[in-house]
Scaffold this active site. Structure first.
Site, PDB file in Angstrom:
ATOM      1  CG  HIS A  52      -8.658 -36.995   0.679  1.00  0.00           C
ATOM      2  ND1 HIS A  52     -10.004 -36.711   0.521  1.00  0.00           N
ATOM      3  CD2 HIS A  52      -8.155 -35.954   1.425  1.00  0.00           C
ATOM      4  CE1 HIS A  52     -10.294 -35.579   1.119  1.00  0.00           C
ATOM      5  NE2 HIS A  52      -9.199 -35.109   1.694  1.00  0.00           N
ATOM      6  CG  HIS A  54      -6.419 -34.636   4.235  1.00  0.00           C
ATOM      7  ND1 HIS A  54      -6.567 -33.642   3.289  1.00  0.00           N
ATOM      8  CD2 HIS A  54      -5.082 -34.905   4.272  1.00  0.00           C
ATOM      9  CE1 HIS A  54      -5.389 -33.329   2.786  1.00  0.00           C
ATOM     10  NE2 HIS A  54      -4.472 -34.080   3.367  1.00  0.00           N
ATOM     11  CG  ASP A  56     -11.215 -32.930   6.831  1.00  0.00           C
ATOM     12  OD1 ASP A  56     -10.223 -33.541   6.391  1.00  0.00           O
ATOM     13  OD2 ASP A  56     -11.780 -32.026   6.191  1.00  0.00           O
ATOM     14  CG  HIS A  57     -12.394 -36.011   3.837  1.00  0.00           C
ATOM     15  ND1 HIS A  57     -13.304 -35.831   2.831  1.00  0.00           N
ATOM     16  CD2 HIS A  57     -11.860 -34.784   4.084  1.00  0.00           C
ATOM     17  CE1 HIS A  57     -13.332 -34.554   2.472  1.00  0.00           C
ATOM     18  NE2 HIS A  57     -12.450 -33.901   3.230  1.00  0.00           N
ATOM     19  CG  HIS A 109      -6.778 -32.143  -1.583  1.00  0.00           C
ATOM     20  ND1 HIS A 109      -6.654 -30.855  -1.096  1.00  0.00           N
ATOM     21  CD2 HIS A 109      -7.268 -32.888  -0.556  1.00  0.00           C
ATOM     22  CE1 HIS A 109      -7.042 -30.830   0.162  1.00  0.00           C
ATOM     23  NE2 HIS A 109      -7.414 -32.042   0.523  1.00  0.00           N
ATOM     24  CG  ASP A 130     -11.364 -32.090   0.615  1.00  0.00           C
ATOM     25  OD1 ASP A 130     -12.606 -32.117   0.632  1.00  0.00           O
ATOM     26  OD2 ASP A 130     -10.669 -31.988   1.647  1.00  0.00           O
ATOM     27  CG  HIS A 168     -14.691 -29.148   2.874  1.00  0.00           C
ATOM     28  ND1 HIS A 168     -14.482 -29.037   4.239  1.00  0.00           N
ATOM     29  CD2 HIS A 168     -13.807 -30.088   2.445  1.00  0.00           C
ATOM     30  CE1 HIS A 168     -13.510 -29.859   4.606  1.00  0.00           C
ATOM     31  NE2 HIS A 168     -13.088 -30.504   3.530  1.00  0.00           N
TER      32      HIS A 168
END
Length: 258
Positions: A52, A54, A56-57, A109, A130, A168
């Site tokens: 996805h 985001h 942080d990915h 998400h 996530d 995570h």
């Protein structure tokens, strides 16, 4: 499939899956530095999987492409992901680094979230980003409870021996909530102790298996009497269906503090 977890930020995992030829898939590299360090130690990245949009990915992809400009980047159809070379959708089958994987759309998400499933005789591997966590699930930033419940239900019917590699390290915080929902769940108590021992020894609590998640994760247990009873206690009435059970569990978890 040989898996290596690279730590990123405070609690992200970048999963690296190495095949027989020595090349590796890199899953959700939110930072480039851990991957570059692993490459200096012998890792041979040949493809990237993104679940996805985001940061942080996906935040490390551009820097990784500077070093490996021909590397393929598989990602869902989302204009917010600007580094994709191969856009993939539900049901697509991709081949990379010697592996075959199925793409599973799992909105909730985010609206375009996907998971990647590699089937194998020993149960295979699920890269869930996530969407599905050990003992939990992702927050609903863009999707509805119905969408997320349906997404989790799709993952829940994969082979029980499937190993779960999520984005995570949330197991212990998720366990604290799950044990409030199901305080008498013996399997959950065992999993919590196991996870605590792992973290006390600086080990990841992942992978876990879908079999374990089905026994312990309240978000996959919306049809179980104990979970429905816990939700009924909060609603003051019996929930209408499993979607309402899920929706209330997610609201409960969003406001939960240990």
């Amino acid at each position: 499939m040989q898996l290596q977890a690279l730590n990123a930020f405070s609690d992200n995992y970048i999963w690296c899956a190495t095949g027989e030829d020595g090349s590796a898939l890199v899953v959700d590299p939110g930072q480039a530095a851990p991957v570059l360090a692993a490459a200096d130690a012998g890792l041979r990245p040949s493809a990237i999987l993104l679940t996805h949009h985001h940061n942080d990915h996906v935040g490390g992809v551009a820097e990784l492409l500077q070093r490996w400009p021909d590397m393929r980047v598989f990602a869902p159809d989302d204009t917010r992901i600007t580094t994709a070379t191969d856009v993939v959708g539900d049901g697509a089958r991709i081949a990379a680094a010697g592996f075959e994987l199925e793409v599973i759309a799992v909105p909730g998400h985010t609206s375009s979230h996907v998971a990647y499933f590699h089937d194998a005789p020993d149960g295979g591997a699920l890269f869930s980003g996530d969407t599905l966590f050990s003992l939990g699930c992702g927050r609903l930033f863009e999707g509805s409870p119905l969408q997320m419940h349906q997404s989790l239900s799709r993952l829940a019917v994969l082979p029980a021996a499937t190993r779960l590699y999520c984005g995570h390290e949330y197991t212990l915080s998720n366990a604290a909530f799950a044990r409030v929902v199901e305080p008498e769940n013996a399997a959950l108590a065992r999993r919590t102790q196991e996870a605590k021992h792992m973290r006390d020894n600086a080990r990841p609590t992942l992978p876990t298996t879908l079999e374990s998640e089905l026994a312990c994760n309240p978000f996959l247990r919306c049809g179980q009497p104990a979970v429905k009873a816990a939700v009924a206690g909060r609603l003051g009435r019996a929930p209408l269906d499993e979607v309402e059970v899920f929706a209330e569990l997610r609201r409960w978890k969003d406001g939960f503090s240990q």
